[in-house]
Design a protein around this motif. Sequence first.
Motif, short mmCIF file in Angstrom:
data_model
loop_
_atom_site.label_atom_id
_atom_site.label_comp_id
_atom_site.label_asym_id
_atom_site.label_seq_id
_atom_site.Cartn_x
_atom_site.Cartn_y
_atom_site.Cartn_z
N ILE A 190 -32.28 33.21 -13.62
CA ILE A 190 -33.23 33.22 -12.65
C ILE A 190 -32.22 32.75 -11.39
N LEU A 191 -32.25 34.00 -10.45
CA LEU A 191 -31.18 34.07 -9.01
C LEU A 191 -32.13 33.06 -8.48
N SER A 192 -31.45 32.63 -7.36
CA SER A 192 -31.61 31.57 -6.75
C SER A 192 -31.68 30.85 -5.95
N ALA A 193 -32.35 30.25 -4.57
CA ALA A 193 -31.04 30.18 -3.32
C ALA A 193 -32.04 28.48 -2.74
N HIS A 194 -31.60 27.47 -2.22
CA HIS A 194 -32.49 27.27 -0.57
C HIS A 194 -33.33 27.85 -0.54
N SER A 195 -35.07 26.74 -0.29
CA SER A 195 -36.02 27.56 -0.15
C SER A 195 -36.06 27.21 1.31
N LEU A 196 -37.42 27.99 2.27
CA LEU A 196 -37.21 28.11 3.77
C LEU A 196 -39.21 27.54 4.16
N PRO A 197 -38.83 27.14 5.11
CA PRO A 197 -40.30 26.98 5.25
C PRO A 197 -41.05 28.34 5.58
N VAL A 198 -42.47 28.89 5.16
CA VAL A 198 -42.70 29.73 5.16
C VAL A 198 -43.27 30.23 6.49
N ARG A 199 -43.46 29.48 7.54
CA ARG A 199 -43.44 29.08 8.70
C ARG A 199 -41.92 30.67 9.56
N ILE A 200 -40.58 30.23 8.85
CA ILE A 200 -39.67 30.74 9.19
C ILE A 200 -39.38 32.32 8.53
N GLU A 201 -40.17 32.33 7.89
CA GLU A 201 -39.96 34.27 7.32
C GLU A 201 -41.67 34.62 7.88
N LYS A 202 -42.07 34.41 8.73
CA LYS A 202 -43.37 34.53 9.08
C LYS A 202 -42.78 35.33 10.43
N GLU A 203 -42.06 34.17 11.27
CA GLU A 203 -41.12 34.13 12.07
C GLU A 203 -39.80 35.53 12.97
N GLY A 204 -39.89 36.42 11.30
CA GLY A 204 -39.21 37.81 11.17
C GLY A 204 -37.70 37.34 10.33
N ASP A 205 -37.45 35.87 10.46
CA ASP A 205 -36.29 35.94 9.54
C ASP A 205 -35.91 36.58 8.79
N PRO A 206 -34.69 37.03 9.09
CA PRO A 206 -33.94 37.95 7.57
C PRO A 206 -33.68 37.09 6.27
N LEU A 224 -28.42 43.87 -15.93
CA LEU A 224 -29.19 43.34 -16.65
C LEU A 224 -30.66 44.12 -16.10
N ARG A 225 -31.66 43.89 -17.20
CA ARG A 225 -33.11 44.91 -17.45
C ARG A 225 -33.85 43.99 -16.23
N ASP A 226 -34.63 45.05 -15.32
CA ASP A 226 -35.46 44.40 -14.99
C ASP A 226 -36.87 43.43 -15.45
N ASP A 227 -36.69 43.26 -16.12
CA ASP A 227 -37.73 42.37 -17.02
C ASP A 227 -36.64 41.20 -17.39
N GLN A 228 -35.15 41.33 -17.55
CA GLN A 228 -34.74 40.07 -17.74
C GLN A 228 -34.67 38.83 -16.85
N TRP A 229 -34.02 39.35 -15.21
CA TRP A 229 -33.94 38.69 -14.25
C TRP A 229 -35.66 38.25 -13.47
N SER A 230 -35.21 36.90 -12.66
CA SER A 230 -36.03 36.46 -11.92
C SER A 230 -35.78 36.05 -11.19
N TRP A 231 -36.82 35.76 -9.45
CA TRP A 231 -36.17 35.28 -8.64
C TRP A 231 -37.12 33.86 -7.90
N SER A 232 -36.30 33.25 -7.75
CA SER A 232 -36.99 32.00 -7.74
C SER A 232 -36.17 31.03 -5.98
N TYR A 233 -36.84 30.77 -5.92
CA TYR A 233 -35.85 29.12 -4.49
C TYR A 233 -36.63 27.87 -5.28
N GLN A 234 -35.36 26.98 -4.75
CA GLN A 234 -35.44 25.94 -5.17
C GLN A 234 -35.14 25.14 -4.02
N SER A 235 -35.28 23.25 -3.71
CA SER A 235 -34.59 22.71 -3.10
C SER A 235 -35.43 22.91 -1.83
N ALA A 236 -36.44 22.71 -1.66
CA ALA A 236 -37.49 22.80 -0.27
C ALA A 236 -37.19 21.51 -0.04
#
Length: 323
Positions: A190-206, A224-236
């Motif tokens: 699982i590769l992850s990063a700090h979450s962000l309010p959805v609103r900010i992404e909708k404003e076009g945040d990169p 890694l095979r494509d089925d061997q990893w996935s993305w997650s946010y954390q720490s909302a």
Amino acid sequence: MTDQTHTNTDTTHTEKPIGILFMAYGGPESLDDMPGYLADIRAGRVTSGAILDEITNNYRQIGGKSPLPEFTRAQVDATMAGLQSLGRPLKAYVGMRHWSPWIEDAVRDMLDDGIEKAVAIVLAPHYSSMSVAKYQKKIKAALQMNHGHIDFVFVNEYHTEPGYVTALADRVREGVQSFPEGERDDVHVILSAHSLPVRIEKEGDPYSRQLLESARLVAGQAGLRDDQWSWSYQSAGRSPEPWLGPQLDEHLRDLAAQGVKKVVSVPVGFVSDHVEILFDIDIAAQEVAGELGMTLVRPPALNTDPLFIGTLSSVIGRQVAEL
Ligand SMILES: C=CC1=C(C)c2cc3[nH]c(cc4nc(cc5[nH]c(cc1n2)c(C)c5CCC(=O)O)C(CCC(=O)O)=C4C)c(C)c3C=C
Ligand SMILES: [Fe+2]
Ligand SMILES: [Fe+2]
């Protein structure tokens, strides 16, 4: 507070030092700092007693303070050592966004020292209007407040830099290899990063696009095979609006439902140990994994990894060459 220890001054040289302003999130140095620290993060909005108690308790469980200031200092020392090979007079400054040493104080120190040109870098590889842009705004506000001028070049992002990607791919391999050889094909990363309010992404945040770019590069380099990893946010954050997901705990539950039992967790958005790793992954996510009968391995954070430090030196060095 200025870091006075990193002057790379060639005494035969009359060139003025270029300032290198390293910025990081900041962290409490004791539990007594918690109300002030949270008030700053939450921009003066009232923090309920329940939230203050919860977050204070999280910090208590990781040792009663944030290790981020110490890791930041170690990263700065190592990066400045790498920059000596440029043969230019440089002077390092450290400024935090949410706690002392504050960015505003570092900028004032730079003005007092007569710095005319500087590079500003945030110890966060991905650009967001909620993150890197806010650090940069603090610099501009501090210059205005002091009626001063410094020619700053801003490093906006470095999320595809080869050294950073390789350092993380090494962490992924280290995590997978911590399982017995015969089990490694079944390990899920699982590769992850700090979450962000959805609103900010909708404003076009990169931010989320850059995170996924990093994640794909890291997964590819780690083989890694494509089925061997996935993305997650954390720490909302604890705010009522929706944040980007899936969150790590719900993601672990989904993976468990698919039969995954062995997990490696590598947060690609953080470059040093702090509460979002030491509590949110090592304690909270570990507890969820335990309840689900999963084994979760979290390899060490980048901290002063030579490949990561080399990345910082090379990104800064390229900007210095332009000044
Ligand atoms: C891109 C966005 C963010 C990054 C990266 C980030 C890193 C980061 N955060 C903490 C610690 C805390 N963050 C908190 C709240 C919070 N964080 C962000 C964004 C990023 N943080 C937002 C938008 C918010 C909400 C602020 C608000 O207005 O309420 C908090 C406070 C408690 C909470 O809300 O959960 C803490 C503590 C660290 C240590 C870190 C990486 C170094
Ligand atoms: Fe956070
Ligand atoms: Fe935050």
